[in-house]
Design a protein around this motif. Structure first.
Motif, short mmCIF file in Angstrom:
data_model
loop_
_atom_site.label_atom_id
_atom_site.label_comp_id
_atom_site.label_asym_id
_atom_site.label_seq_id
_atom_site.Cartn_x
_atom_site.Cartn_y
_atom_site.Cartn_z
N LYS A 15 5.04 -7.08 5.65
CA LYS A 15 4.58 -6.84 4.50
C LYS A 15 3.96 -5.43 4.37
O LYS A 15 4.23 -4.69 3.54
N ILE A 16 3.35 -5.12 5.63
CA ILE A 16 2.67 -3.94 5.74
C ILE A 16 3.61 -2.71 5.50
O ILE A 16 3.40 -1.89 4.89
N LYS A 17 4.57 -2.88 6.27
CA LYS A 17 5.85 -1.99 6.01
C LYS A 17 6.63 -2.11 4.27
O LYS A 17 6.67 -0.70 3.85
N VAL A 18 6.58 -3.06 3.96
CA VAL A 18 7.28 -3.20 2.44
C VAL A 18 6.23 -2.57 1.49
O VAL A 18 6.80 -1.75 0.66
N GLU A 19 4.96 -2.63 1.70
CA GLU A 19 3.82 -2.26 0.88
C GLU A 19 3.95 -0.62 0.91
O GLU A 19 4.00 0.11 -0.26
N ALA A 20 4.11 -0.11 2.12
CA ALA A 20 4.03 1.21 2.22
C ALA A 20 5.29 1.98 1.61
O ALA A 20 5.18 2.96 1.11
N ILE A 21 6.44 1.29 1.61
CA ILE A 21 7.52 2.08 1.01
C ILE A 21 7.43 1.95 -0.55
O ILE A 21 7.71 2.72 -1.22
N LYS A 22 6.88 0.83 -1.01
CA LYS A 22 6.48 0.86 -2.38
C LYS A 22 5.50 1.57 -2.91
O LYS A 22 5.60 2.50 -3.64
N ARG A 23 4.49 1.98 -2.24
CA ARG A 23 3.49 3.11 -2.43
C ARG A 23 4.10 4.42 -2.38
O ARG A 23 3.54 5.23 -3.33
#
Ligand SMILES: *Cc1c(COP(=O)(O)O)cnc(C)c1O
Length: 329
Positions: free
Chosen positions: A108-116
């Protein structure tokens, strides 16, 4: 035989191209690892790189090599997380669209960073290869330009700039220990180091769960394997099977020793980095430390650089590991 040659010149060109965007990362001594292995051991901290991994180097070099027309259509990438984040940052700076295809396993941490960063995330399938199929479809349907994560000359040359930095700081290096999945960081670093001194030993490290490149080298050709959950999530995924063009042959050419590490060994290395160096690193970034810590390298040499490739780990997971709980027993 390699279809096209990638040379040291390409790595120097990459360094010039990406210099305004990437950071030069520290090379720090690990006295504790040195004492255990009777060598001088330095850690190359790509975990401190902007976006938290070396992937920014290759992705930036690739994107800067695209034409204005290619860029204007937007880009698409498949990723285990870190490459997607790097591509999303590049796209944001260029003011273009980036679609990032990820499997359900990407933390999740990686997915969220991409979205940000404004990346358009598409989650598909339970493995890297499934996400890759989706990316291919999106590329064809929407006319986007692909930014490959490992099997590409500009990407490999970009990752090779890590090798140039090591050489500048420590010309006496005799062994490099580098995480190895698709093979862009391993071969980029190998290209830089062995061009300066062919006697420098290149040790590749992968988790023992589904080590695709390792089994491919054994089989004598790129093979496909089913993905297994691992702490080294950034090392999961295939090498493109029969479509692999560069990294299989390059790895065969450059690798001197191949080490596999277990989940327990990766976990211990993450805790080691936290305790001894006060740094949070992800599983894939820890495999080189794991190899030295558990004395798994046969021929270690005296001046050893370990590339610590990334820091993108979920804090709760890291705390669990530090308290002795492994997520994948
Ligand atoms: C992508 C990645 C690797 C593996 O790199 P390859 O070029 O695919 O071999 C290792 N560590 C981290 C943190 C990564 O993101």
């Amino acid at each position: 035989m390699l279809k096209e040659k990638i040379t040291l010149l390409d790595v120097y060109k990459a360094r010039k191209n990406i210099a305004p965007i990437i950071w030069k990362t520290p090379l720090v001594e690990s006295p504790e690892l040195g004492a255990r292995s009777n060598a001088t051991v330095l850690l190359k901290l790509e975990s401190q790189q902007r976006t938290g991994s070396f992937k920014l180097r290759g992705a930036t070099n690739k994107m800067l090599g695209l034409s204005a027309e290619e860029l204007s259509r937007g880009v698409v990438a498949v990723s285990s997380g870190n490459h997607g984040r790097a591509v999303a940052l590049g796209a944001k700076r260029l003011g273009i669209r980036a679609v990032i295809c990820l499997s359900e396993r990407v933390p999740k941490i990686k997915v969220e960073a991409i979205k940000r960063l404004g990346g358009e995330v598409v989650v598909h399938g339970d493995c890297y290869d499934a996400a890759e199929q989706r990316a291919l479809k999106i590329e064809q349907e929407q006319g986007l330009t692909p930014v490959p994560s490992f099997d590409d000359p500009l990407v490999i040359a970009g990752q090779g700039t890590v090798g140039l930095e090591i050489l500048e700081d420590w010309p006496e290096i005799d062994t490099a220990i580098v995480p190895l999945a698709g093979g862009s960081i391993f071969n980029g670093v190998a290209l830089a180091l062995k061009s300066a001194d062919p006697s420098i030993r290149m040790v590749g490290v992968t988790m023992d769960r589904a080590p695709v490149m390792y089994q491919s080298l054994k089989a004598g050709k790129p093979i496909e394997m089913e993905e297994t959950p691992t702490l080294a999530d950034a090392l999961a995924g295939g090498i493109g099977g029969e479509h692999n063009r560069y990294t299989f042959e390059l790895t065969k050419h450059f690798i001197d020793e191949y080490v596999l590490v277990s989940e327990e060994e990766i976990a211990a290395a993450m805790v080691f980095a936290l305790k001894e160096h006060k740094i949070a690193i992800e599983g894939a970034g820890a495999v080189g430390i794991a190899a030295v810590l558990h004395e798994k390298v046969q021929d270690l040499g005296k001046n050893v650089a370990v590339v610590v490739t990334g820091s993108n780990v979920d804090m709760r997971l890291l705390i669990d590991i530090a308290q002795g709980r492994l997520p994948y027993p």
